[in-house]
Design a protein around this motif. Structure first.
Motif, PDB file in Angstrom:
ATOM      1  N   SER A  85      42.225  46.573  47.075  1.00 49.43           N
ATOM      2  CA  SER A  85      42.220  46.766  45.631  1.00 49.43           C
ATOM      3  C   SER A  85      41.893  48.194  45.216  1.00 49.43           C
ATOM      4  CB  SER A  85      41.205  45.808  44.986  1.00 49.43           C
ATOM      5  OG  SER A  85      41.555  44.469  45.227  1.00 49.43           O
ATOM      6  N   LEU A 110      46.016  41.019  46.373  1.00 58.13           N
ATOM      7  CA  LEU A 110      45.375  40.215  45.336  1.00 58.13           C
ATOM      8  C   LEU A 110      46.352  39.321  44.580  1.00 58.13           C
ATOM      9  CD1 LEU A 110      42.902  39.432  43.682  1.00 58.13           C
ATOM     10  CD2 LEU A 110      43.357  41.412  42.214  1.00 58.13           C
ATOM     11  N   GLU A 129      40.255  46.048  38.387  1.00 53.38           N
ATOM     12  CA  GLU A 129      40.115  45.668  39.788  1.00 53.38           C
ATOM     13  C   GLU A 129      41.178  46.323  40.644  1.00 53.38           C
ATOM     14  OE1 GLU A 129      39.630  41.657  42.577  1.00 53.38           O
ATOM     15  OE2 GLU A 129      39.991  41.459  40.419  1.00 53.38           O
ATOM     16  N   THR A 130      42.395  46.452  40.104  1.00 54.56           N
ATOM     17  CA  THR A 130      43.498  47.047  40.861  1.00 54.56           C
ATOM     18  C   THR A 130      44.290  48.015  39.985  1.00 54.56           C
ATOM     19  OG1 THR A 130      45.125  45.355  40.252  1.00 54.56           O
ATOM     20  CG2 THR A 130      43.738  44.909  42.185  1.00 54.56           C
ATOM     21  N   HIS A 184      34.048  45.211  39.670  1.00 50.44           N
ATOM     22  CA  HIS A 184      35.021  45.929  40.500  1.00 50.44           C
ATOM     23  C   HIS A 184      35.152  47.391  40.069  1.00 50.44           C
ATOM     24  CE1 HIS A 184      35.897  42.303  42.600  1.00 50.44           C
ATOM     25  NE2 HIS A 184      36.430  41.708  41.553  1.00 50.44           N
ATOM     26  N   ASN A 207      36.933  44.250  47.739  1.00 47.60           N
ATOM     27  CA  ASN A 207      37.899  45.274  47.329  1.00 47.60           C
ATOM     28  C   ASN A 207      38.654  45.847  48.518  1.00 47.60           C
ATOM     29  OD1 ASN A 207      35.699  46.614  44.737  1.00 47.60           O
ATOM     30  ND2 ASN A 207      37.203  44.969  44.628  1.00 47.60           N
TER      31      ASN A 207
END
Length: 455
Positions: free
Chosen positions: A294, A94, A229-230, A263, A289
């Protein structure tokens, strides 16, 4: 809305299998799937779901044959104009995907014309895949909203808000002004909803998030944000601010029913219950994802806690398709692995996430998401006669585990056919594709792109 009285029906859509997705009946097999039934329409509204034998005489009848007829799919999160970046930066994590490829490309090329052409390409793809409602967070939302309005699809348009200057707004204050102006412009338009799209907690300061919370309440607008998200996003927030992004959103006053968190792959014990308690919705984007490595959204835990969960495709630059049918398939099998339970997220539940669940996540459940009297006549018909779908024991399983967008034959929004026998009724697809290829050629000729990413 459901339960609202409507005029007598003027036409009927008949199909071998009708899936109303209404919660009141979803628990019983014979009610979840109704064989040889019809959806009666009165103008732009659903009048009733009845056995084929009870269709009133004297009204127009469309016989869809061996098809499944169900509510139109809801794409809860995406960046429509990024269809013009499809395949440009594949197979990257990402952070470098954003900083080295996407953001430089956007800075060079994205303007209102780019957004209009990319959005039209996205809508053509989504309608062909049975999506009747989509959520879009991207620059030049005025252009995106205008295209959606012209094409007849239902859309939630979210103005992208970041703290650094960009081609659309020279800073957050300009973004706030333009968002409220756009909201006023579409206030009386049934199919278009305007909201706030703060990109993330790392793209804005706390005072910006606080102002969004106030403005959203003042004008009664939704807020959608990329959140957790991550793992790197969460770790960076802890290093720089001593708290997770989730805590920043809570402190800003955004944590409530208006918030749509996209996410959510990085959750801790107790988070699902907190989200449910405050009415926060989650938009699950499984393919994006996975492709960006992610993480995994814990959909089973969220649903068990009572969180409203919808599905999203994310943008075509990170997916690379805008297909809720594909997202359903991946969401279902991914949930089983994450929960270590083959019974996790069965076909009926993931189909609900793609329809009524998505409507709930966007705050539109009174208008769309199920085939109930008074709701908007947003429907999709899917052909189940191909060898890959035969035999049909449970149509919901075929839709989730074998369905592809190529089997979508008809789409209606507010009772208007936007796709008939696989053909668009409002859109010139050949012209749309030609314009998209012109953008590709222009970008290649300017030597902005490295050819290895597009050949």
């Amino acid at each position: 809305m459901a339960g609202t009285a409507v005029a007598p029906p003027d036409r009927a859509l008949c199909a071998r299998w009708v899936l109303p997705m209404a919660d009141a009946t979803a628990g019983r097999a014979e009610a979840f799937v109704r064989e040889h039934h019809a959806v009666l329409l009165s103008g732009a509204r659903i009048a009733a779901v009845v056995p084929r034998s009870e269709v009133p005489d004297g009204i127009a009848v469309t016989d869809l044959g061996e098809r499944a007829l169900l509510p139109g799919f809801v794409n809860g999160h995406g960046h429509a104009a990024m269809t013009l970046m499809r395949g440009f930066a594949d197979d990257m994590p990402l952070e470098p995907w954003l900083t080295e490829r996407i953001w430089p490309l956007e800075a060079r090329w994205v303007d209102a014309r780019y957004v209009a052409d990319g959005t039209e390409l996205a809508i053509a793809e989504m309608l062909a895949g049975g999506i009747t409602t989509y959520s879009d967070m991207y620059f030049f939302p005025e252009a995106g909203a205008a295209v959606a309005h012209r094409c007849g699809i239902r859309a939630q348009i979210l103005a992208p808000l970041v703290k650094f200057p960009n081609a659309w707004a020279d800073g957050p204050d300009a973004g706030f002004r333009r968002t409220t102006a756009l909201h006023d412009e579409y206030r009386s338009t049934d199919r278009i909803t305007i909201g706030f799209g703060p990109h993330s907690t790392y793209a804005l300061d706390l005072d910006h998030l606080e102002r969004i919370a106030v403005l959203a309440e003042q004008i009664d607008a939704p807020v959608q944000i990329h959140l957790h998200e991550t793992a790197a996003e969460v770790a960076q927030a802890r290093r720089e601010h001593g708290e997770r992004p989730l805590e920043a959103v809570i402190r800003a006053g955004l944590f409530g029913p208006r918030l749509q968190a996209v996410h959510m792959t990085q959750l801790e014990e107790g988070d699902p219950e907190r989200l449910a308690e405050h009415g926060v919705s989650v938009i699950h984007c499984p393919q994006s994802n996975l492709k960006l490595a992610s993480g995994f959204c814990p959909t089973t835990a969220l649903r068990r806690a009572g969180v409203r969960v919808g599905l999203g495709t994310d943008g075509a630059a990170s997916n690379n398709a805008l297909s809720i049918l594909r997202e359903m398939h991946v969401a279902a099998i991914l949930a089983k692995v994450v929960a270590a339970d083959a019974a996790a997220l069965p076909a009926r539940e993931v189909l609900r996430m793609a329809t009524l669940g998505g409507a709930e996540a966007l705050g539109l459940e009174d208008e769309i998401g199920s085939l109930e009297p008074g709701k908007a006549a947003d429907l999709v018909a899917v052909d189940l006669t191909s060898p890959a779908c035969t035999p049909v024991f449970h149509p919901e399983s075929q839709l989730v585990y074998t369905g592809t967008e190529a089997r979508v034959t008809h789409v209606w929004v507010d009772g208007e056919a936007l796709l008939e026998d696989g053909r668009h009724t409002r859109m010139d697809v050949a012209a749309i594709v030609a314009r998209a290829n012109q953008w590709r050629d222009r970008m290649l000729e300017a030597s902005v792109l490295d050819r290895k990413f597009v050949e």
